[in-house]
Scaffold this motif. Structure first.
Motif: not given
Length: 100
Positions: A12-14, A30-36
């Protein structure tokens, strides 16, 4: 011989979440996360080790009924005992490994 399999579980957007199969009753994510982005706000019935591979996050936990926040930078790890409520707030584009 065991061959691990990587599967995208969510996007999703995160960012994205991938599971990596392990033998026995073990889980590696394994987790990819966006700023915020915020992730978590839950606990587990088992201990968990979280390794921030890259990026910067604030880690929010409830320990003995008290809120605790600490900063984690790429290359650092954090331990969550069974039952500890935790949530990550990502300051930069980040990659995390969770083992439980």
């Amino acid at each position: 011989m065991f061959t691990p399999k990587i599967k995208r579980e969510h996007s999703d957007s995160r960012g994205e979440i991938y599971s990596i199969s392990l033998p026995g009753d073990q889980e590696l994510m394994l987790i990819h996360s966006t700023p915020g982005a915020f992730r978590g706000g839950h606990s587990h019935s088992c201990d968990e080790i979280v390794v921030l591979l890259s990026g910067l996050m604030k880690y929010h936990k409830i320990i003995n009924g008290e809120p605790v926040v600490h900063s984690v930078v790429g290359g650092q790890a954090s331990f969550n005992g069974a039952g500890v409520v935790h949530m990550a707030e990502f300051d930069t584009d980040s990659w995390v490994l969770e083992y439980k």
